[in-house]
Every structure is written in C-alpha cells, then in structure tokens.
Write a protein that holds these residues in place. Structure first.
Motif, short mmCIF file in Angstrom:
data_model
loop_
_atom_site.label_atom_id
_atom_site.label_comp_id
_atom_site.label_asym_id
_atom_site.label_seq_id
_atom_site.Cartn_x
_atom_site.Cartn_y
_atom_site.Cartn_z
N LEU A 264 0.85 -1.18 0.00
CA LEU A 264 0.00 0.00 0.00
C LEU A 264 0.89 1.23 0.00
O LEU A 264 1.77 1.37 0.86
N THR B 250 -4.18 6.92 -1.73
CA THR B 250 -3.41 5.67 -1.71
C THR B 250 -3.61 4.87 -2.99
O THR B 250 -4.59 5.07 -3.72
N ARG C 222 -2.12 0.64 -4.60
CA ARG C 222 -1.33 -0.55 -4.31
C ARG C 222 -0.43 -0.86 -5.50
O ARG C 222 -0.82 -0.69 -6.66
#
Length: 546
Positions: free
Chosen positions: A87, A112, A114
């Motif tokens: 993350l 955010t 990934r």
C-alpha cells in the motif's frame, strides 16, 4: 487537489495530481512524499517522454491543458522503485504554495494505491444461478495482458463447444455452449501473463456446476420466409426443456395480412381470430437432448398450393408452462421462390425481383401495390418502376408490395406493426427549406455586456435538381432574447442583406439569471420552411478563486 489511480500499479508509476489553482511544479514536488511499508520514497517530476509513453496519463494531461488556463497539474514518479504488493500513501504536505497568491495549504492531503503483487486468481463465478449459457468469470489480482491471449490455451473437461474467451483489465470471461446438469472443470494455463509481465506460474483449475436450463421457446415472429432450397417447406422453432408443443397451422391468402396483424396484437380485451382456414391442430414433440437448444421443423405442406408455394400462419405454444406467462409464436410464413426489394422516394417506387435461391434477377414478375390498380411487370434486370400518387390507401389499410409470377406470390409489407397504418407507398411533396448558420463573438458573457450575433441564410430547394440558392424577395428579421429561466430579456429587429447575411447585437440586463440563454431569430419575406432558428449562449459571472 484531485488524483488518479486505477487498479494495481507498477513499481515506478506515473502519478497525476491536479489542483484548483495554478501551481509551480518545482515548489509542489518538494512537498510530495510517498510512503510504503514504513519507508519514505522521494518523488521527482516525470519527463515529457515518460508522460508521452503512458496513454492514460497522457490523456489526463491533454484534458487538463484544454480545461485549465495555465498549469494546474503535475505528474510525479518515485526516484527509486517501490516495493511489490504494498500500500503506497501519496501525500502533498502542509504548507504547499499556490502560484496565484500567498496563501498555503493548512493540512496534509493524501491518497493511496497498491503496487502489484504475484498474479493469482482472486475468485471465480458463474452468475447468480449457473444455468446453460451463463458465462464463467475469473477475477485476477492484476490486470491481464490482452494482446496475445488465445482462447485455445484454456482446457475444459468435458469439452466445451463454441468457446469464446475474452480478457479485460482484471477479468476473464468465458462463453460457450454449456450443457445442463454438467460439472465443468476449467484449467487456466500457468503461462497466462499480467500487464507487468508476470505469469500465473502454474496451471490453475476451477469447477463450475451447471444446473438445468430454464424452459425456453423462440422463433421468428409476425413474418418469416421459408428456406427456398429446402425440399419440404417448413418453419423452425427453437426450444429448451419443452417436451410438447401445441401447434396450429392456417392456410392464408395475401388479402389476410391485415387480419394477421390484428391477430398478433394479442389484445386480451378484444382478441382477434387467426386469419385463413385451419389445416392442422395438434401436438408436436421436440426431439433432442435435455437442457440443450432443440430445433423443431414444423412441416407446412398441408397449407400449400399444388405447386408447393403459398402462405401459412403458424401458432406455437408450449403444452405446459411453469407460470401464467406462456410464450406464444404467431408467424406468417411465406413459401415462395421470389425475392422482393423495394425503394421509395418522394415520387416513385423501384421494385427489384430476384430468384430467392440464387439471387438472379427475375423477368416478367407482376409487381403491384395493394389497394391500388397499379400493375407493372419487371424487366430483364428484375426492375419495375411504379409512379406513386397521393393517398393511395384508405385509412387503416396496411399496404403491401406484391410480386406475382404464375401461382407464386410474395409480398413485402410497409410495416409489421398493427399499430401503424399510415402508408409508406404514397407520393410525398417536395418543399424548400431555410438553412441557417449563426455564431457569436464570445459564447459566454457577463451581465450587462453586449452580445453580437452574425450569420447567413440560404434556401435548400427540394426536388431532383434542388440545391442551395439565395433568398427571395426582401427578407426581414426579428429576434427575441430569452433568459436561462425562460423569461424574455430583450427583443428587436435586424436587417438581412441581399446575400442572406445578418448582423445584430443586444445588451444584457445588469442582473439577469445566470446560465444558458438563447436568442430566437425569425425571418419573413422569403420562401421555405424553417423560418425560426435559436442561437444559444451563456451568461456567467467571473470571480477569482478566493
């Protein structure tokens, strides 16, 4: 601030960030931080070559350039590769400056995404209830590489017919002719690649249990033409899990077409009988495997003439059905060797008759329009021209183009809807129409400003030799200005030049409603329809961001 991130990202992603004010990219990048697994990574401004090589980010930049007056965006990328399967927190720190004033941001702003991990199957499914025809779906951890994927790389046990597999983003969808009450094992090859070049590593299998198929009955409705190459005239219906069909066949004539349309309405309050004379009323059992689509050919010879040609109305329903919504097929079937096409303009119809089996032109076919006395024979090219007149049909009549050669008769209706009765096979007058071109100087105006509109007018003449010509007579123009709420905010008159040009201006009120307004232009003193034209523009206030 807004950002863009979709799905799992690579280890050196391009990160697009946009703002609501102009920025200095060098000042912004100093406040951008990336954190993954407790480690902080510095960011740098992406090069123009890097942006050009990423279609998604390139599109975002191009859209931002068109939308914003100045630089309100930045594309950054980490100075070193990010860790896999992590993350990542992207933050634009407190105290970030604007290029439009001295005020700084008062808090951190973050989002955010990934980074990609190993390629694996996340889940598989077969719809809400796995029935024959329902596709098998696989969701993967990363987006798949679409180029080079082949359906043949998949394996099925038992074998699956008519396989069509597609990959898009993280999904693989597999369609095929699945059988009911069958358990399928699907093997995904270990060589399957994701967009980052990783493979699945090893073959993966998933099992799908396909239940029994829902009963189904389909077939051509309203009108069909039998296969001219078939030895015995028949009408095909298609069914699944229906053990018995109730079938009625009626011998019909072309004159019964309007009755057939009323019959197909299926109005429960005013039901209409099937047209023609009933020649068969019985049950037919579809032959084929359970849970598979079965084709049942309904033989029509008992409704045909001695030469095997003719017309039949076929009514098919299931003998039993699990609920009150029993399907019903009501179809008029033509058994003919004549192919018929017709093309209509405002004054004539051109019919083309061909051999339905070979496509060769047919000479000597009598072509007519129902409810009229027109009769024209096709020439050596299969063509027949009929000059149309006004009001060929009476109210409520559904006209047909009829082609006859000996005892073989084919027809083409103007519509297959019982609700439509206006004739398509009638002469339609030509007319001249005005064509407008208008533009303004700014498209968006402040309250109290002057709007200037210019343009030209031409007449588009109807008929075979019609074209664009100048205006007739001494044309004059008036206009009404309508505000965003539909209220009148101005009016006036304008001159139209000898070459059809016009030029007008009007001042907006000091306190109008804001939004999209328009000026309605109306011209008189010349021929042609379309004498009114609306030209839109916007009324908006202009304020600084603060």
């Amino acid at each position: 601030m807004c950002r863009f991130a979709h799905g799992t990202q690579g280890l050196n992603p391009l990160i697009f960030i946009s703002f609501d004010q102009k920025i200095d990219p060098q000042a912004i990048v100093a406040t951008v931080g990336l954190e993954a697994n407790g480690t902080t990574f510095a960011a740098r401004i992406a090069s123009s070559e890097e942006i050009a090589g990423d279609e998604v980010v390139k599109g975002l930049v191009e859209a931002a350039e068109k939308r914003d007056n100045g630089t309100r965006w930045i594309v950054v990328t980490p100075k070193q590769s990010l860790p896999k399967d992590s993350l990542v927190i992207v933050s634009v720190g407190k105290g970030t400056p604007s290029a439009e004033g001295p005020r700084l941001t008062t808090s951190n702003q973050s989002f955010t995404f990934r980074t990609y991990g190993p390629l694996k199957i996340v889940r598989s499914r077969c719809g809400w209830d796995c029935r024959p025809g329902t596709p098998f779906s696989f969701e993967f951890s990363n987006s798949l590489e679409e180029e080079g994927f082949e359906s043949s790389s998949l394996k099925f046990e038992p074998a699956l017919e008519k396989v069509r597999a597609q990959v898009h983003n993280r999904w693989m969808t597999i369609r095929g002719r699945t059988a009911g009450q069958t358990t399928y094992t699907v093997t995904i090859p270990g060589t399957l690649k994701d967009e980052f070049g990783q493979t699945l590593g090893q073959d993966e299998t998933r099992t799908f249990i396909v239940g029994d198929a829902h009963p189904r009955l389909t077939g051509a409705n309203v009108l069909a033409v039998a296969d001219p190459k078939s030895e015995n005239a028949s009408f095909d219906v298609y069914s699944i899990n229906i053990p018995s069909l109730d079938v009625k066949i009626y011998k019909a004539k072309v004159e019964d077409w309007e009755k057939h349309l009323l019959f197909t309405q299926g109005n429960p309050r005013r039901p209409k009988p099937a047209p023609g004379r009933k020649v068969f009323d019985g049950k037919i059992k579809p032959e084929g495997d359970t849970d598979r689509m079965v084709t049942t050919a309904i033989e029509l010879s008992r409704a045909m003439n001695k030469d095997g040609k003719g017309h039949a109305v076929v009514v098919v329903t299931p003998t039993k059905w699990p609920n009150d919504y029993k399907p019903e097929i009501k179809t008029w079937v033509q058994v003919t060797d004549i192919g018929l096409d017709a093309f209509v303009d405002y004054e004539s119809m051109l019919a083309w008759t061909t051999d339905l089996a070979t496509g060769k032109s047919l000479e000597g076919v009598e072509v007519s329009i129902s409810h009229t006395d027109y009769r024209v024979n096709s020439n050596s090219e299969g063509l027949a021209t009929i000059a149309l007149k006004n009001n060929l049909s009476a109210e409520g009549e559904h006209q047909l183009v009829v082609a006859k050669k000996g005892s073989d008769v084919a027809f083409m209706p103007q519509t297959t809807s019982a609700w439509q009765s206006s004739s398509a096979f009638t002469a339609r007058g030509t007319f001249d129409a005005l064509r407008w071109f208008s533009f303004d100087d700014r498209e968006m105006y402040k309250p109290g400003e002057t709007v200037r509109v210019k343009g030209w007018l031409r007449i588009a003449e109807g008929g075979k030799k019609g074209g664009l010509v100048g205006l007739d007579g001494n044309a004059s123009m008036s206009y009404t200005v309508m505000g965003p709420r539909g209220n009148k905010i101005g009016e006036g008159k304008a001159e139209v030049s000898r070459v059809g040009g016009f030029d007008l201006s009007f001042e907006l009120p000091k306190t109008p409603n804001l939004g999209r307004a328009y000026v309605s232009l109306s011209v008189s003193g010349t021929r042609g329809t379309g004498t009114i034209h609306n030209h839109s523009f916007q009324i908006q206030e202009f304020r600084r961001p603060e």
